[in-house]
Design a protein around this motif. Structure first.
Motif, PDB file in Angstrom:
ATOM      1  N   MET A   7     -13.132 -12.143  -0.649  1.00  0.00           N
ATOM      2  CA  MET A   7     -13.038 -10.984   0.257  1.00  0.00           C
ATOM      3  C   MET A   7     -14.216 -10.025   0.053  1.00  0.00           C
ATOM      4  O   MET A   7     -14.724  -9.460   1.015  1.00  0.00           O
ATOM      5  N   THR A   8     -14.643  -9.855  -1.191  1.00  0.00           N
ATOM      6  CA  THR A   8     -15.811  -9.023  -1.462  1.00  0.00           C
ATOM      7  C   THR A   8     -17.052  -9.625  -0.814  1.00  0.00           C
ATOM      8  O   THR A   8     -17.836  -8.920  -0.172  1.00  0.00           O
ATOM      9  N   CYS A 117     -16.805 -22.326   1.614  1.00  0.00           N
ATOM     10  CA  CYS A 117     -17.329 -21.077   1.064  1.00  0.00           C
ATOM     11  C   CYS A 117     -18.697 -21.302   0.421  1.00  0.00           C
ATOM     12  O   CYS A 117     -19.605 -20.476   0.568  1.00  0.00           O
ATOM     13  N   HIS A 118     -18.831 -22.420  -0.264  1.00  0.00           N
ATOM     14  CA  HIS A 118     -20.109 -22.752  -0.894  1.00  0.00           C
ATOM     15  C   HIS A 118     -21.185 -22.990   0.167  1.00  0.00           C
ATOM     16  O   HIS A 118     -22.321 -22.509   0.027  1.00  0.00           O
ATOM     17  N   ALA A 119     -20.856 -23.710   1.213  1.00  0.00           N
ATOM     18  CA  ALA A 119     -21.815 -23.958   2.305  1.00  0.00           C
ATOM     19  C   ALA A 119     -22.200 -22.644   2.988  1.00  0.00           C
ATOM     20  O   ALA A 119     -23.380 -22.424   3.308  1.00  0.00           O
ATOM     21  N   ALA A 120     -21.218 -21.767   3.191  1.00  0.00           N
ATOM     22  CA  ALA A 120     -21.512 -20.458   3.787  1.00  0.00           C
ATOM     23  C   ALA A 120     -22.462 -19.666   2.893  1.00  0.00           C
ATOM     24  O   ALA A 120     -23.369 -18.983   3.384  1.00  0.00           O
ATOM     25  N   GLY A 121     -22.278 -19.778   1.579  1.00  0.00           N
ATOM     26  CA  GLY A 121     -23.162 -19.087   0.652  1.00  0.00           C
ATOM     27  C   GLY A 121     -24.592 -19.600   0.723  1.00  0.00           C
ATOM     28  O   GLY A 121     -25.545 -18.822   0.672  1.00  0.00           O
ATOM     29  N   ILE A 122     -24.742 -20.901   0.848  1.00  0.00           N
ATOM     30  CA  ILE A 122     -26.088 -21.483   0.956  1.00  0.00           C
ATOM     31  C   ILE A 122     -26.757 -21.048   2.259  1.00  0.00           C
ATOM     32  O   ILE A 122     -27.928 -20.661   2.270  1.00  0.00           O
ATOM     33  N   ILE A 123     -26.006 -21.094   3.350  1.00  0.00           N
ATOM     34  CA  ILE A 123     -26.568 -20.680   4.643  1.00  0.00           C
ATOM     35  C   ILE A 123     -26.933 -19.202   4.620  1.00  0.00           C
ATOM     36  O   ILE A 123     -27.987 -18.801   5.121  1.00  0.00           O
ATOM     37  N   LEU A 124     -26.069 -18.365   4.030  1.00  0.00           N
ATOM     38  CA  LEU A 124     -26.378 -16.938   3.891  1.00  0.00           C
ATOM     39  C   LEU A 124     -27.631 -16.729   3.056  1.00  0.00           C
ATOM     40  O   LEU A 124     -28.440 -15.843   3.358  1.00  0.00           O
ATOM     41  N   GLY A 125     -27.790 -17.527   2.001  1.00  0.00           N
ATOM     42  CA  GLY A 125     -28.972 -17.410   1.153  1.00  0.00           C
ATOM     43  C   GLY A 125     -30.255 -17.708   1.914  1.00  0.00           C
ATOM     44  O   GLY A 125     -31.237 -16.976   1.798  1.00  0.00           O
ATOM     45  N   VAL A 181     -25.014 -15.129  -3.508  1.00  0.00           N
ATOM     46  CA  VAL A 181     -24.869 -15.345  -4.954  1.00  0.00           C
ATOM     47  C   VAL A 181     -23.394 -15.351  -5.341  1.00  0.00           C
ATOM     48  O   VAL A 181     -22.957 -16.193  -6.120  1.00  0.00           O
ATOM     49  N   LEU A 182     -22.621 -14.432  -4.769  1.00  0.00           N
ATOM     50  CA  LEU A 182     -21.180 -14.414  -5.052  1.00  0.00           C
ATOM     51  C   LEU A 182     -20.515 -15.727  -4.643  1.00  0.00           C
ATOM     52  O   LEU A 182     -19.672 -16.245  -5.361  1.00  0.00           O
ATOM     53  N   LEU A 187     -18.074 -18.086  -7.512  1.00  0.00           N
ATOM     54  CA  LEU A 187     -16.797 -18.613  -7.022  1.00  0.00           C
ATOM     55  C   LEU A 187     -16.326 -19.801  -7.846  1.00  0.00           C
ATOM     56  O   LEU A 187     -15.149 -20.086  -7.869  1.00  0.00           O
ATOM     57  N   TYR A 188     -17.236 -20.479  -8.503  1.00  0.00           N
ATOM     58  CA  TYR A 188     -16.832 -21.624  -9.295  1.00  0.00           C
ATOM     59  C   TYR A 188     -16.443 -21.140 -10.674  1.00  0.00           C
ATOM     60  O   TYR A 188     -16.279 -21.712 -11.600  1.00  0.00           O
TER      61      TYR A 188
END
Length: 188
Positions: A7-8, A117-125, A181-182, A187-188
């Motif tokens: 959520m953060t 969530c991990h894929a979203a983090g990579i795309i956001l990065g 990064v979050l 997350l893991y």
């Protein structure tokens, strides 16, 4: 703990994506800094140049000729990078929304949600890096233009500084990177 991190990251990504979108659409990437009489306030953006009369508050804007016209490299590169960053951040938000634990989509497969969530983090990065490169590229070009004029003792009557749109682009990109990064590391 995982739900709180998700959520953060989602809140940070949403706010940062809005900052990136606002930076792309707004007109104050460069603002005049030499108007000692405070008669007008000039802003240059990626899409148009605006002048606001400080006496009566009337704002007039001149659209650039065409999106495909011959523009300075800093405008073309910044447009391209920020539009790409906006699209990637929007895609990452959609994937992240579906991957949140509180959303019932794929509720029976938590491993798939974690991968989303991990894929979203990579795309956001990736989007954050593109947005940051575009914003910093523009800021460095403004600085170099000013430094070149100062070095040559040239005064054209108007001196530009970084505008709030440039800072907003940098803040949005930084926020997207922190959300990335979050999502990818914490997350893991």
């Amino acid at each position: 703990m995982s739900a709180a991190l998700q959520m953060t990251a989602f809140g940070l990504a949403l706010l940062s994506t809005l900052f990136l979108l606002l930076a792309t659409c707004t007109d104050c990437w460069m603002v005049n800094a030499d108007d000692s009489l405070e008669v007008s306030h000039k802003c240059r953006g990626l899409w148009r140049e605006c002048v606001t009369n400080m006496q009566d508050g009337v704002r007039t804007c001149d659209q650039y000729d065409s999106i495909l016209a011959d523009h300075p490299v800093k405008i073309v590169v910044t447009r391209t990078l920020l539009i790409t960053a906006d699209l990637l951040a929007g895609l990452a938000l959609a994937i992240l929304l579906l991957g949140l634990d509180c959303v019932t989509f794929l509720k029976e497969d938590p491993h798939a949600k974690l991968k989303m969530c991990h894929a979203a983090g990579i795309i956001l990065g990736v989007g954050s890096i593109l947005g940051l490169v575009g914003s910093v590229w523009y800021a460095v070009d403004v600085y170099m233009e000013r430094a070149m004029l100062v070095a040559r003792n040239v005064f054209l009557g108007v001196h530009y500084d970084f505008g709030w749109s440039c800072w907003l682009g940098m803040a949005g990109s930084t926020g997207c990177f922190m959300a990335s990064v979050l999502l990818t590391c914490c997350l893991y």
